[in-house]
Scaffold this motif. Structure first.
Motif, short mmCIF file in Angstrom:
data_model
loop_
_atom_site.label_atom_id
_atom_site.label_comp_id
_atom_site.label_asym_id
_atom_site.label_seq_id
_atom_site.Cartn_x
_atom_site.Cartn_y
_atom_site.Cartn_z
N ARG A 193 0.83 -1.21 0.00
CA ARG A 193 0.00 0.00 0.00
C ARG A 193 0.86 1.26 0.00
NH1 ARG A 193 -3.74 -0.83 5.09
NH2 ARG A 193 -1.65 -1.24 5.93
N LYS A 194 1.95 1.24 0.76
CA LYS A 194 2.85 2.40 0.78
C LYS A 194 3.49 2.62 -0.59
CE LYS A 194 4.01 2.20 5.71
NZ LYS A 194 5.11 2.06 6.70
N ALA A 195 3.84 1.52 -1.24
CA ALA A 195 4.44 1.64 -2.58
C ALA A 195 3.45 2.22 -3.57
CB ALA A 195 4.92 0.26 -3.05
N PHE A 196 2.19 1.81 -3.47
CA PHE A 196 1.17 2.34 -4.37
C PHE A 196 0.92 3.83 -4.10
CE2 PHE A 196 -1.24 -1.81 -5.59
CZ PHE A 196 -0.09 -2.23 -6.23
N THR A 197 0.97 4.22 -2.83
CA THR A 197 0.83 5.64 -2.50
C THR A 197 1.99 6.44 -3.10
OG1 THR A 197 -0.28 5.10 -0.41
CG2 THR A 197 0.64 7.30 -0.61
N LEU A 198 3.18 5.85 -3.09
CA LEU A 198 4.33 6.51 -3.71
C LEU A 198 4.13 6.70 -5.20
CD1 LEU A 198 7.23 7.58 -3.61
CD2 LEU A 198 8.04 5.22 -3.82
N VAL A 199 3.55 5.71 -5.86
CA VAL A 199 3.25 5.83 -7.30
C VAL A 199 2.30 6.98 -7.55
CG1 VAL A 199 2.18 4.70 -9.28
CG2 VAL A 199 3.71 3.41 -7.80
N PHE A 200 1.27 7.09 -6.73
CA PHE A 200 0.32 8.20 -6.87
C PHE A 200 1.01 9.54 -6.64
CE2 PHE A 200 -4.18 8.69 -7.49
CZ PHE A 200 -4.60 7.40 -7.81
#
Length: 295
Positions: A193-200
């Motif tokens: 989830r943290k990685a996906f937030t970074l992508v956003f």
């Protein structure tokens, strides 16, 4: 010859602006399968953040030299924070519900321009760009605006940075692995989830940077600017291949050049139609766009 040179650089500058918006869309869709219709709102947030800072409201920022660079950094940062909040509050609870996800992002995409209009009015605001970038340089008899080079340079740097992030960094590898098998990556103790937030955040930063520098290109900012650019950004993403950064870069150049040359050599406004015809012709030949690989 001078006219052709000017049209080429104008088209490349516009294409660079399209890429800054489309790169975030392509990155988010390619890695997370999220169609973010609020992406244009992030551009508007970045544009107004930069305009506000460059107008003298932020200490140290201004319309000249290092002050303008600080204003661009501020506008990009504001857009990045807005992207993170969007992912946490709107997108994350709806990852398994794509229909509601689309409706929610469309709602945010409509609400943000309305909020900007309520605060600063619906009329366009003159963009306080630095005088150093208001000039031109001579090339083959043409006087090319310097701000076109700034946009092109920014797009090249963003493309290189995103490719480096995806292929050479630990976070990029985590994101790519999480897309392929989220359960396995989570089982290894990695918070996807943290990685996906970074992508956003990265996608939002690219869009906000596009808004910050788009003021140089258009000479003004207005609440609907992000929405109008988002339409062509989607054309770029589809043309280049959903999820392909390289394809988005190539498509951005093609769309910008076709639009500018068609508008100049035909009736004004037919450039938009020419872009749609280009997209339709390409999809008939290559339904998946120029490329499908995320690179």
């Amino acid at each position: 010859m001078s006219t052709v040179v000017l049209l080429v650089f104008t088209g490349l500058g516009l294409g660079a602006l399209y890429f800054l918006v489309a790169s975030g869309l392509s990155l988010i869709f390619g890695l997370m399968d999220v169609l973010n219709f609020a992406h244009g709102a992030l551009l508007s947030v970045g544009a107004y953040g930069t305009w506000w800072a460059a107008s003298g409201h932020l200490p140290g920022a201004g319309s000249g030299g290092a002050g303008f660079a600080l204003a661009v950094v501020f506008g990009t940062a504001v857009g990045t924070v807005a992207a993170v909040l969007l992912e946490l509050a709107v997108i994350r609870p709806l990852y398994t519900r794509p229909r509601e996800q689309i409706l929610a992002t469309v709602g945010v995409g409509l609400a943000v321009p309305a909020l900007l209009s309520a605060i600063w009015g619906a009329d366009a605001r003159p963009f306080p760009g630095p005088k150093a970038l208001a000039g031109t340089f001579g090339l083959l008899g043409a006087e090319v605006p310097l701000n076109r080079l700034v946009l092109i340079g920014a797009a090249v740097l963003v493309l290189a940075a995103l490719r480096l992030f995806l292929g050479r960094t630990r976070h990029g590898l985590v994101v790519r692995s999480g897309v392929e098998d989220r359960a396995m990556v989570t089982a290894l103790g990695i918070d996807v989830r943290k990685a996906f937030t970074l992508v956003f955040a990265l996608g939002g930063a690219a869009a906000a940077l596009g808004g910050a520098l788009g003021g140089l290109y258009f000479g003004s900012v207005d609440p609907g600017q992000g929405t109008s650019l988002l339409i062509f950004a989607f054309v770029v993403v589809v043309t280049g291949g959903m999820g392909s950064l390289t394809g988005a870069a190539l498509a951005s150049v093609a769309v910008g050049l076709v639009q500018q040359f068609a508008n100049y050599y035909t009736t004004a406004g037919l450039g938009d139609l020419a872009v749609v015809v280009l997209l339709a012709a390409l999809l008939l030949v290559r339904p998946r766009g120029l490329t499908r690989r995320l690179a």
